[in-house]
Design an enzyme around this catalytic site. Structure first.
Site, PDB file in Angstrom:
ATOM      1  N   ASP A 184       0.878  -1.176   0.000  1.00 10.56           N
ATOM      2  CA  ASP A 184       0.000   0.000   0.000  1.00 10.56           C
ATOM      3  C   ASP A 184       0.914   1.224   0.000  1.00 10.56           C
ATOM      4  O   ASP A 184       1.609   1.493   0.980  1.00 10.56           O
ATOM      5  CB  ASP A 184      -0.898  -0.046   1.240  1.00 10.56           C
ATOM      6  CG  ASP A 184      -1.879   1.117   1.297  1.00 10.56           C
ATOM      7  OD1 ASP A 184      -1.571   2.194   0.739  1.00 10.56           O
ATOM      8  OD2 ASP A 184      -2.937   0.969   1.929  1.00 10.56           O
ATOM      9  N   LYS A 209      -6.570   9.987  -1.183  1.00 16.67           N
ATOM     10  CA  LYS A 209      -5.622  10.787  -0.411  1.00 16.67           C
ATOM     11  C   LYS A 209      -4.819  11.711  -1.336  1.00 16.67           C
ATOM     12  O   LYS A 209      -5.391  12.555  -1.976  1.00 16.67           O
ATOM     13  CB  LYS A 209      -4.751   9.842   0.426  1.00 16.67           C
ATOM     14  CG  LYS A 209      -5.566   8.788   1.229  1.00 16.67           C
ATOM     15  CD  LYS A 209      -6.497   9.428   2.217  1.00 16.67           C
ATOM     16  CE  LYS A 209      -7.286   8.523   3.142  1.00 16.67           C
ATOM     17  NZ  LYS A 209      -7.796   7.256   2.720  1.00 16.67           N
TER      18      LYS A 209
HETATM   19  C1  PLP Z   1      -2.996   3.646   4.088  1.00 19.50           C
HETATM   20  C2  PLP Z   1      -4.440   3.502   3.703  1.00 19.50           C
HETATM   21  N1  PLP Z   1      -4.810   2.504   2.875  1.00 19.50           N
HETATM   22  C3  PLP Z   1      -6.098   2.335   2.499  1.00 19.50           C
HETATM   23  C4  PLP Z   1      -7.097   3.163   2.967  1.00 19.50           C
HETATM   24  C5  PLP Z   1      -8.516   2.925   2.525  1.00 19.50           C
HETATM   25  O1  PLP Z   1      -8.837   3.754   1.474  1.00 19.50           O
HETATM   26  P1  PLP Z   1     -10.330   4.277   1.138  1.00 19.50           P
HETATM   27  O2  PLP Z   1     -10.797   5.058   2.322  1.00 19.50           O
HETATM   28  O3  PLP Z   1     -10.137   5.091  -0.095  1.00 19.50           O
HETATM   29  O4  PLP Z   1     -11.170   3.063   0.916  1.00 19.50           O
HETATM   30  C6  PLP Z   1      -6.762   4.217   3.810  1.00 19.50           C
HETATM   31  C7  PLP Z   1      -7.813   5.125   4.294  1.00 19.50           C
HETATM   32  O5  PLP Z   1      -7.589   5.979   5.147  1.00 19.50           O
HETATM   33  C8  PLP Z   1      -5.413   4.387   4.200  1.00 19.50           C
HETATM   34  O6  PLP Z   1      -5.016   5.367   5.037  1.00 19.50           O
END
Ligand code: PLP
Length: 395
Positions: A184, A209
């Site tokens: 990620d 983000k």
């Molecule tokens: C590091 C990280 N990965 C994945 C996600 C999940 O993404 P989404 O809210 O767009 O589904 C977040 C959400 O805050 C995150 O901070």
């Protein structure tokens, strides 16, 4: 100019886009259509058998989505990308695409809360074990690996305590055993870190983000090195599970991504100033930021990232009550989950993004109830430092 020769900031504006700019429009239109018509059944056969890359239905493809996917593939250095309706849609679809009953996945102990939930609560219901490890320690990874380990999953820097995992080492370990590595890359963005170039198989993002950057979209994307895998993820998983991104949101992402490099440089400068300002502050017991020389993962971060990102976490002395006084006293910063926006966003992970974790385990992972996470925005640095002094006086 061939996009292969363009540098990052240029590709963020120009990469991809065959057929996405009708009438020589500088900005691509938003193709707000659910379906596409065919001239005749020969065309249907050509498209349905993948001999032509024309469009059928927006859940499968659409010119605005394709442009976003091509641009992301270029920025991350992948063979292709798949857009999703959210980061979690990308993460869960990628996990389901690579795991089968009886398999296990090894994941780092600090992760975004919903990802941890999928790994430890949801996957076990399908006969897939989520094994939690400290991936900063390679011997822990080795001791948990067995012949049914199919995936290693982590964030680096991790949410919210910014652990730095050695991407090259974990990928070399995984490759020698035929295990896939999913990273990620939300916190770093491809501007500061490109995991596929360091050996990872799949990169996932909450595009909500920094890629969007303006707090007006929820979106996700996965990028991979293997074109056959990208095709399977798109048509066997995204299309069938149905977590498709709206063309309107893809268009907003394309607009945001044009300034990704510019924004990341400014976010990072504010984060560095913040971390230095907080370091040694008498009201704090710890400051977490990979850009600080004495941060444990600093040297590793410098070896695999070209910048340190813009998330800073810290501990106030006095525990949860003191932390609550700090966040309840904010005037400029916003108390909110999410990150990567123009506005500085502050939150208490144990009470907000990581609420689903078992709190005792969270403490074992070095994450107390009073940890505060800041996503530094793009406000004037003097205003940010003034707000920090103001709120810390309340601790
Ligand atoms: C590091 C990280 N990965 C994945 C996600 C999940 O993404 P989404 O809210 O767009 O589904 C977040 C959400 O805050 C995150 O901070």
């Amino acid at each position: 100019m061939d996009s292969g020769r363009m540098r990052f900031d240029t590709r963020a504006i120009h990469a991809g886009g065959k057929g996405a700019h009708p009438e020589h429009a500088l900005n691509p239109p938003i193709f707000m259509t659910s379906t596409f018509s065919f001239d005749n059944t020969d065309k249907v056969d050509a498209v349905m058998s993948f001999e032509s890359d024309d469009y059928v239905y927006t859940r499968g493809n659409n010119p605005t989505l394709r442009l976003f996917e091509e641009r992301m593939a270029s920025l991350e250095g992948g063979a292709g990308a798949v857009a999703f309706a959210s980061g979690m849609a990308a993460i869960s679809s990628v996990l389901f695409s690579l795991l089968r009953p009886g398999d296990n996945v090894i994941a780092h102990r600090t992760l975004y809360g919903s990802t941890h939930g999928v790994l430890t609560k949801l996957l076990p219901d399908y006969g897939i074990q989520g094994r939690i490890a400290d991936l900063e320690k390679l011997d822990e990874l080795a001791s948990l690996t067995d012949e049914r380990t199919r995936v290693i999953y982590f964030e680096s820097p991790s949410n919210p305590n910014l652990s730095i995992i050695d991407i090259r080492c974990v990928c070399a370990f995984a490759k020698s055993r035929g295990i896939k590595v999913i990273i990620d890359n939300t916190f770093a963005t491809p501007y500061f870190q490109r995991p596929l170039e360091l050996g990872a198989d799949v990169v996932v993002h909450s595009a909500t983000k920094y890629l969007c950057g303006h707090g007006d979209v929820v979106a996700g994307v996965a990028v991979a090195k293997d074109p056959d895998y990208v095709n399977s993820l798109k048509f066997d998983y995204m299309c069938e599970f149905g977590g498709a991104l709206s063309p309107f949101n893809a268009w907003l992402l394309l607009r945001g991504m044009k300034t990704l490099g510019l924004r990341m440089r400014a976010h990072e400068a504010n984060a560095m100033a913040t971390a230095r300002h907080l370091q040694g502050h008498p009201k704090l017991s710890a400051v977490y930021y990979p850009g600080l020389n004495d941060f444990p993962g600093h040297a590793l971060a410098a070896s695999q990232m070209s910048g340190f990102g813009a998330i800073v976490s810290f501990e106030v002395k006095g525990g949860l009550e003191a932390a609550k006084r700090v966040v309840n006293g904010m005037r400029l910063f916003k108390l909110a989950v999410s990150l990567g926006d123009c506005e500085t966003l502050v939150q208490l992970p144990a009470a907000m993004t990581h609420r689903g974790y078992d709190h005792e385990r969270l403490r074992d992972f070095g994450l107390t109830e009073s940890m505060i996470r800041i996503s530094l925005g793009l406000e004037d640095v003097e205003d940010i430092l003034e707000e920090l002094d103001y709120i810390l006086a309340k601790a």
